[in-house]
Write an enzyme that holds these catalytic residues in place. Structure first.
Site, PDB file in Angstrom:
ATOM      1  CB  CYS A 141      16.949  -3.296 -13.546  1.00 54.70           C
ATOM      2  SG  CYS A 141      17.334  -3.885 -12.674  1.00 54.70           S
ATOM      3  CG  HIS A 220      19.272  -8.665 -13.897  1.00 53.27           C
ATOM      4  ND1 HIS A 220      19.428  -8.944 -12.740  1.00 53.27           N
ATOM      5  CD2 HIS A 220      18.838  -7.499 -13.894  1.00 53.27           C
ATOM      6  CE1 HIS A 220      19.591  -8.018 -11.508  1.00 53.27           C
ATOM      7  NE2 HIS A 220      19.029  -6.896 -12.517  1.00 53.27           N
TER       8      HIS A 220
HETATM    9  P1  NAD Z   1      24.814   4.014  -7.843  1.00 52.50           P
HETATM   10  O1  NAD Z   1      25.603   3.480  -5.910  1.00 52.50           O
HETATM   11  O2  NAD Z   1      25.931   3.648  -9.036  1.00 52.50           O
HETATM   12  O3  NAD Z   1      24.104   5.768  -8.357  1.00 52.50           O
HETATM   13  C1  NAD Z   1      24.010   6.239  -6.748  1.00 52.50           C
HETATM   14  C2  NAD Z   1      24.882   7.601  -6.844  1.00 52.50           C
HETATM   15  O4  NAD Z   1      23.983   8.466  -5.720  1.00 52.50           O
HETATM   16  C3  NAD Z   1      26.518   7.918  -6.953  1.00 52.50           C
HETATM   17  O5  NAD Z   1      26.907   8.799  -7.557  1.00 52.50           O
HETATM   18  C4  NAD Z   1      25.675   8.167  -5.129  1.00 52.50           C
HETATM   19  O6  NAD Z   1      27.784   9.352  -4.974  1.00 52.50           O
HETATM   20  C5  NAD Z   1      25.429   9.829  -5.450  1.00 52.50           C
HETATM   21  N1  NAD Z   1      24.320   9.526  -3.691  1.00 52.50           N
HETATM   22  C6  NAD Z   1      24.669   9.326  -2.811  1.00 52.50           C
HETATM   23  N2  NAD Z   1      24.213   9.940  -1.890  1.00 52.50           N
HETATM   24  C7  NAD Z   1      23.295  10.111  -2.358  1.00 52.50           C
HETATM   25  C8  NAD Z   1      22.338  11.866  -1.710  1.00 52.50           C
HETATM   26  N3  NAD Z   1      21.909  11.988  -0.467  1.00 52.50           N
HETATM   27  N4  NAD Z   1      21.768  12.456  -2.898  1.00 52.50           N
HETATM   28  C9  NAD Z   1      22.576  12.225  -4.339  1.00 52.50           C
HETATM   29  N5  NAD Z   1      23.015  11.163  -4.349  1.00 52.50           N
HETATM   30  C10 NAD Z   1      23.277  10.587  -3.926  1.00 52.50           C
HETATM   31  O7  NAD Z   1      23.485   3.677  -7.785  1.00 52.50           O
HETATM   32  P2  NAD Z   1      22.854   3.084  -8.986  1.00 52.50           P
HETATM   33  O8  NAD Z   1      22.542   1.575  -9.457  1.00 52.50           O
HETATM   34  O9  NAD Z   1      23.052   4.388 -10.262  1.00 52.50           O
HETATM   35  O10 NAD Z   1      21.344   3.340  -8.721  1.00 52.50           O
HETATM   36  C11 NAD Z   1      20.154   4.588  -8.379  1.00 52.50           C
HETATM   37  C12 NAD Z   1      19.164   4.143  -8.225  1.00 52.50           C
HETATM   38  O11 NAD Z   1      18.107   2.912 -10.104  1.00 52.50           O
HETATM   39  C13 NAD Z   1      18.762   3.316  -6.937  1.00 52.50           C
HETATM   40  O12 NAD Z   1      17.538   3.408  -6.963  1.00 52.50           O
HETATM   41  C14 NAD Z   1      18.662   1.954  -7.605  1.00 52.50           C
HETATM   42  O13 NAD Z   1      17.369   0.651  -7.283  1.00 52.50           O
HETATM   43  C15 NAD Z   1      17.987   2.188  -8.924  1.00 52.50           C
HETATM   44  N6  NAD Z   1      18.654   0.983 -10.436  1.00 52.50           N
HETATM   45  C16 NAD Z   1      20.155   0.580 -10.388  1.00 52.50           C
HETATM   46  C17 NAD Z   1      19.632  -0.191 -11.821  1.00 52.50           C
HETATM   47  C18 NAD Z   1      21.498  -1.218 -11.153  1.00 52.50           C
HETATM   48  O14 NAD Z   1      21.304  -1.941 -11.641  1.00 52.50           O
HETATM   49  N7  NAD Z   1      22.716   0.038 -11.024  1.00 52.50           N
HETATM   50  C19 NAD Z   1      19.116  -0.548 -12.631  1.00 52.50           C
HETATM   51  C20 NAD Z   1      18.269   0.286 -12.641  1.00 52.50           C
HETATM   52  C21 NAD Z   1      17.768   0.983 -11.635  1.00 52.50           C
END
Ligand code: NAD
Length: 335
Positions: A141, A220
């Protein structure tokens, strides 16, 4: 041809990608995975998404909870052309051998290391680099927010040097296990933060960043100083940013006095108050001693969603950057 897309990890990013893919005429959502049968899994089924177990030996857990799944992640991989891995940071790299074995293209998120993929991606700066590729990472992000703004300035005026300070929301709003209740955390304490090098995975620019976490969950905030190659005025910079639909200019005079007010505006605008655009305060754009000053806010939960749609078109060579951005912007209501 409709590209068949699966989402592995229906969390903050995964659910938004599933909804955004559903709005595209050239893509369809085949299924999404969850690790446990919680309310998010139930919501996915209510919305009509086919549910699969992210961890194959947990099928029984779903069945016992009265939420039967269509199969496991391996079954889903047999039905899709591309999987959007939206698992927590670093887990994507562990999932990659599964995708390779199934011979399925994969999109990873910003929590993965650049070395996990063939190319890191940010639509404006390097759409063409992802054309035809199998493993691509949509940058984080903060990096997406920095890259969109810097690409736009660089195209118009060139950039000699950037210094940027990231004031980071400590966690997302749903988080109830950890947080920062009463403090400001230099993160990392040492300089620079990883954001500058991460920007350099998608944009050739001289940048140094520092980062701090603060006790807020909404957005942010980035404070940037940019030394352009050309002589520019604040109005030139405003004009440059104003013409890019993925950047939204707002003004304190209009009531946008903080990220709280930006989110209040977004609550009326979009589902889940998602803001796909960089939100730049036009009143913050100023010049001093040849340097551009500018402040922007980034809605971390949704900023990368347009890029996750564009990257599918790039990986399957379905459209040019301009064509893809036009469709993505129209379907998501950007601009
Ligand atoms: P999150 O915790 O909201 O969601 C992750 C999901 O993956 C959950 O539903 C969890 O149960 C599931 N999970 C757990 N272990 C798993 C596995 N082994 N295989 C498949 N699924 C599994 O996380 P998020 O915030 O959506 O982040 C996901 C990715 O996106 C990360 O790489 C993060 O850095 C990136 N990201 C997050 C944001 C943010 O602000 N939330 C912004 C940009 C990028």
């Amino acid at each position: 041809m409709k590209v068949k897309v699966g989402v592995n990890g229906y969390g903050t990013i995964g659910k938004r990608i599933a909804d955004a893919v559903s709005l595209q005429e050239d893509m369809e959502i085949v299924g999404v995975t969850k690790t446990k049968p919680d309310f998010e899994a139930k919501n996915a089924v209510k919305k009509g998404y086919k549910l699969y177990a992210a961890i194959p030996d947990r099928v029984e857990v779903f069945e016992k909870a009265g939420l039967p799944v269509e199969g496991t992640i391996d079954d889903l991989l047999e039905k899709v052309d591309v999987i959007a891995d939206c698992s927590p940071g670093k887990i994507g790299a562990e999932n990659k051998p599964r995708y390779e074995k199934a011979n399925v293209k994969a999109i990873f998120q910003g929590g993965e290391k650049a070395g996990t993929v063939e190319v890191s991606f940010s639509t404006l700066s390097n759409y063409d680099a992802a054309r035809g590729k199998n493993y691509v990472r949509v940058v984080s992000c903060n990096t997406t927010g920095l890259t969109r703004l810097l690409y736009t300035i660089k195209e118009d005026f060139g950039i000699k040097k950037v210094r940027a300070t990231m004031i980071r929301r400590v966690v997302d709003p749903k988080e109830d296990k950890k947080g920062l209740v009463n403090g400001i955390m230099p993160h990392p304490v040492s300089v620079p933060s990883h954001h500058g090098p991460d920007v350099q995975t998608v944009l050739d620019v001289n940048i140094t960043t520092t980062a701090f976490k603060v006790p807020t969950t909404l957005m942010h905030l980035h404070a940037l100083n940019i030394v352009p190659e050309k002589n520019v005025t604040a109005d030139d910079v405003k004009g440059s940013l104003d013409k890019e639909p993925r950047i939204m200019l707002v003004s304190a005079d209009d009531g946008f006095t903080s990220t709280a007010k930006v989110i209040e505006y977004a609550r009326e605008l979009r589902l889940r108050y998602d803001l796909y655009e960089n939100v730049v305060w036009e009143d913050s754009i100023g010049m001093d001693d040849g340097e551009i000053y500018v402040t922007q806010a980034i809605h971390q939960e949704s900023i990368v969603i347009p890029e996750n749609i564009d990257v599918v078109r790039a990986m399957f060579d379905l459209a040019s950057k301009e064509e893809s951005m036009k469709i993505t912007n129209r379907t998501l209501g950007i601009g």
